[in-house]
Motif scaffolding. Structure first.
Motif, PDB file in Angstrom:
ATOM      1  N   ASN A  12       0.811  -1.216   0.000  1.00  0.00           N
ATOM      2  CA  ASN A  12       0.000   0.000   0.000  1.00  0.00           C
ATOM      3  C   ASN A  12       0.850   1.274   0.000  1.00  0.00           C
ATOM      4  OD1 ASN A  12      -2.272  -1.662   0.056  1.00  0.00           O
ATOM      5  ND2 ASN A  12      -2.348  -1.665   2.275  1.00  0.00           N
ATOM      6  N   ILE A  13       1.933   1.253  -0.755  1.00  0.00           N
ATOM      7  CA  ILE A  13       2.795   2.425  -0.873  1.00  0.00           C
ATOM      8  C   ILE A  13       2.683   2.966  -2.286  1.00  0.00           C
ATOM      9  CG2 ILE A  13       5.176   3.268  -0.793  1.00  0.00           C
ATOM     10  CD1 ILE A  13       5.752   1.039   1.235  1.00  0.00           C
ATOM     11  N   SER A  14       2.273   4.203  -2.400  1.00  0.00           N
ATOM     12  CA  SER A  14       2.152   4.877  -3.704  1.00  0.00           C
ATOM     13  C   SER A  14       1.326   4.060  -4.697  1.00  0.00           C
ATOM     14  CB  SER A  14       3.540   5.160  -4.287  1.00  0.00           C
ATOM     15  OG  SER A  14       4.296   5.935  -3.403  1.00  0.00           O
ATOM     16  N   GLY A  15       0.274   3.435  -4.208  1.00  0.00           N
ATOM     17  CA  GLY A  15      -0.621   2.672  -5.074  1.00  0.00           C
ATOM     18  C   GLY A  15      -0.096   1.322  -5.509  1.00  0.00           C
ATOM     19  N   LYS A  16       1.028   0.896  -4.952  1.00  0.00           N
ATOM     20  CA  LYS A  16       1.611  -0.398  -5.325  1.00  0.00           C
ATOM     21  C   LYS A  16       1.339  -1.436  -4.247  1.00  0.00           C
ATOM     22  CE  LYS A  16       5.326   1.618  -8.038  1.00  0.00           C
ATOM     23  NZ  LYS A  16       6.761   1.743  -8.201  1.00  0.00           N
ATOM     24  N   ASN A  17       1.284  -2.694  -4.680  1.00  0.00           N
ATOM     25  CA  ASN A  17       1.091  -3.826  -3.769  1.00  0.00           C
ATOM     26  C   ASN A  17      -0.101  -3.600  -2.846  1.00  0.00           C
ATOM     27  OD1 ASN A  17       3.353  -5.100  -4.874  1.00  0.00           O
ATOM     28  ND2 ASN A  17       4.712  -4.126  -3.399  1.00  0.00           N
ATOM     29  N   LYS A  18      -1.243  -3.303  -3.454  1.00  0.00           N
ATOM     30  CA  LYS A  18      -2.443  -2.996  -2.682  1.00  0.00           C
ATOM     31  C   LYS A  18      -3.007  -4.246  -2.020  1.00  0.00           C
ATOM     32  CE  LYS A  18      -4.089   1.086  -5.037  1.00  0.00           C
ATOM     33  NZ  LYS A  18      -5.259   1.729  -5.636  1.00  0.00           N
ATOM     34  N   SER A  37      -5.900  -7.887  14.868  1.00  0.00           N
ATOM     35  CA  SER A  37      -5.981  -6.424  14.792  1.00  0.00           C
ATOM     36  C   SER A  37      -4.963  -5.969  13.761  1.00  0.00           C
ATOM     37  CB  SER A  37      -5.612  -5.781  16.132  1.00  0.00           C
ATOM     38  OG  SER A  37      -6.474  -6.182  17.143  1.00  0.00           O
ATOM     39  N   THR A  38      -5.268  -4.856  13.129  1.00  0.00           N
ATOM     40  CA  THR A  38      -4.287  -4.251  12.230  1.00  0.00           C
ATOM     41  C   THR A  38      -4.048  -2.821  12.694  1.00  0.00           C
ATOM     42  OG1 THR A  38      -5.968  -3.512  10.659  1.00  0.00           O
ATOM     43  CG2 THR A  38      -4.988  -5.681  10.273  1.00  0.00           C
ATOM     44  N   TYR A  39      -2.890  -2.313  12.336  1.00  0.00           N
ATOM     45  CA  TYR A  39      -2.562  -0.932  12.670  1.00  0.00           C
ATOM     46  C   TYR A  39      -2.017  -0.264  11.420  1.00  0.00           C
ATOM     47  CZ  TYR A  39      -0.355   3.117  14.760  1.00  0.00           C
ATOM     48  OH  TYR A  39       0.016   4.407  15.050  1.00  0.00           O
ATOM     49  N   LEU A  40      -2.613   0.847  11.083  1.00  0.00           N
ATOM     50  CA  LEU A  40      -2.322   1.580   9.854  1.00  0.00           C
ATOM     51  C   LEU A  40      -2.633   0.697   8.650  1.00  0.00           C
ATOM     52  CD1 LEU A  40       1.018   3.347  10.902  1.00  0.00           C
ATOM     53  CD2 LEU A  40      -1.298   4.304  10.931  1.00  0.00           C
ATOM     54  N   ASN A  41      -2.346   1.175   7.486  1.00  0.00           N
ATOM     55  CA  ASN A  41      -2.648   0.430   6.264  1.00  0.00           C
ATOM     56  C   ASN A  41      -1.364  -0.093   5.629  1.00  0.00           C
ATOM     57  OD1 ASN A  41      -4.612  -0.534   4.467  1.00  0.00           O
ATOM     58  ND2 ASN A  41      -4.209   1.129   3.039  1.00  0.00           N
ATOM     59  N   SER A  42      -0.317  -0.204   6.441  1.00  0.00           N
ATOM     60  CA  SER A  42       1.000  -0.533   5.903  1.00  0.00           C
ATOM     61  C   SER A  42       1.483  -1.933   6.277  1.00  0.00           C
ATOM     62  CB  SER A  42       2.014   0.515   6.357  1.00  0.00           C
ATOM     63  OG  SER A  42       2.017   0.618   7.765  1.00  0.00           O
ATOM     64  N   GLY A  43       0.556  -2.805   6.670  1.00  0.00           N
ATOM     65  CA  GLY A  43       0.938  -4.185   6.889  1.00  0.00           C
ATOM     66  C   GLY A  43       1.428  -4.505   8.279  1.00  0.00           C
ATOM     67  N   ASN A  44       0.755  -3.989   9.297  1.00  0.00           N
ATOM     68  CA  ASN A  44       1.065  -4.298  10.683  1.00  0.00           C
ATOM     69  C   ASN A  44      -0.111  -5.093  11.247  1.00  0.00           C
ATOM     70  OD1 ASN A  44       3.434  -2.473  10.721  1.00  0.00           O
ATOM     71  ND2 ASN A  44       1.878  -0.899  10.503  1.00  0.00           N
ATOM     72  N   ASP A  67      -1.958 -16.236  -2.708  1.00  0.00           N
ATOM     73  CA  ASP A  67      -3.169 -16.850  -3.260  1.00  0.00           C
ATOM     74  C   ASP A  67      -4.321 -15.852  -3.376  1.00  0.00           C
ATOM     75  OD1 ASP A  67      -1.739 -19.213  -3.360  1.00  0.00           O
ATOM     76  OD2 ASP A  67      -2.764 -20.139  -1.651  1.00  0.00           O
ATOM     77  N   LYS A  68      -4.520 -15.018  -2.361  1.00  0.00           N
ATOM     78  CA  LYS A  68      -5.656 -14.095  -2.334  1.00  0.00           C
ATOM     79  C   LYS A  68      -5.412 -12.827  -3.152  1.00  0.00           C
ATOM     80  CE  LYS A  68      -9.421 -11.984  -0.942  1.00  0.00           C
ATOM     81  NZ  LYS A  68     -10.738 -12.343  -1.424  1.00  0.00           N
ATOM     82  N   PHE A  69      -4.223 -12.258  -3.027  1.00  0.00           N
ATOM     83  CA  PHE A  69      -3.944 -10.950  -3.630  1.00  0.00           C
ATOM     84  C   PHE A  69      -2.987 -11.024  -4.820  1.00  0.00           C
ATOM     85  CE2 PHE A  69      -5.053 -10.293   0.818  1.00  0.00           C
ATOM     86  CZ  PHE A  69      -6.091  -9.389   0.703  1.00  0.00           C
ATOM     87  N   HIS A  70      -2.460 -12.215  -5.099  1.00  0.00           N
ATOM     88  CA  HIS A  70      -1.547 -12.436  -6.218  1.00  0.00           C
ATOM     89  C   HIS A  70      -0.296 -11.559  -6.118  1.00  0.00           C
ATOM     90  CE1 HIS A  70      -4.886 -14.705  -7.753  1.00  0.00           C
ATOM     91  NE2 HIS A  70      -5.645 -13.634  -7.632  1.00  0.00           N
ATOM     92  N   LEU A  71       0.196 -11.437  -4.899  1.00  0.00           N
ATOM     93  CA  LEU A  71       1.399 -10.661  -4.618  1.00  0.00           C
ATOM     94  C   LEU A  71       2.381 -11.506  -3.824  1.00  0.00           C
ATOM     95  CD1 LEU A  71      -0.292  -7.338  -3.427  1.00  0.00           C
ATOM     96  CD2 LEU A  71       0.895  -7.687  -5.606  1.00  0.00           C
ATOM     97  N   GLU A  72       3.660 -11.311  -4.102  1.00  0.00           N
ATOM     98  CA  GLU A  72       4.707 -11.981  -3.328  1.00  0.00           C
ATOM     99  C   GLU A  72       5.307 -10.955  -2.382  1.00  0.00           C
ATOM    100  OE1 GLU A  72       7.349 -14.538  -5.465  1.00  0.00           O
ATOM    101  OE2 GLU A  72       5.800 -15.028  -6.943  1.00  0.00           O
TER     102      GLU A  72
END
Length: 181
Positions: A12-18, A37-44, A67-72
């Motif tokens: 979720n940085i600059s529209g990448k790897n959403k 729980s999550t904190y911020l939108n940056s993968g915590n 599998d879900k987001f097709h991202l490594e």
């Protein structure tokens, strides 16, 4: 039940790897992770699990995201007690709440080690301070001087970037607070 923290690298940085944190939370619940729980939108992500093997959890979350987001996405896992130990052992100069200083904590994703990271990033210069603790690196610099630091551009431009994830002192303190609710 063991309490864990997952730190995802570069989402979720600059529209990448959403990745939607709500969708990821739902996926993790399907795979028997609890009290998420999550904190911020940056993968915590803070969660509980009966699994007592960080490597297995790391691989599991990596696969769920793939599998879900097709991202490594590289995933770093630590326990809440490991985070507490790390924060208690922070150097005196780190995390002082001085708004002119940017305090970071670099988490090294296994199997990479501190020596691997240091050999790529090199010596810090007079504009930054580092201290290693249990394969994590406390790293601080004056905000006005960040472009002058030796490590700033290298953490983003070298191949080591895929093996580290960086969080601020404020973020890690907040995550620790969430762990203790």
């Amino acid at each position: 039940m063991m309490k864990y923290i997952a730190l995802l690298r570069g989402i979720n940085i600059s529209g990448k790897n959403k990745i939607s944190m709500n969708e990821l939370k739902s996926e993790l619940q399907k795979y028997k992770y609890q009290n998420i729980s999550t904190y911020l939108n940056s993968g915590n992500i803070i969660f509980e699990s009966e699994i007592d093997h960080k490597e297995s959890i790391m691989q599991d979350i990596y696969k769920i995201i793939k599998d879900k987001f097709h991202l490594e996405i590289p995933v770093f896992i630590m326990t809440a007690s490991e985070l507490k130990d790390t924060l208690v052992n922070a150097p005196d100069w780190w995390g002082t709440d001085n708004r002119e200083i940017y305090d970071n904590l670099i988490f090294i994703i296994p199997p990479v080690t501190y020596d691997d990271v240091y050999s790529v990033l090199g010596n810090p210069n007079e504009y930054e301070k580092i201290q290693e603790y249990k394969n994590h690196i406390f790293w601080s610099y004056r905000l006005k001087d960040y472009r002058k630091t030796n490590w700033w551009s290298r953490t983003a431009s070298t191949d080591i970037r895929h093996s580290i994830t960086i969080r601020t002192a404020t973020t890690m303190r907040k995550i620790f607070e969430i762990c203790n609710r």
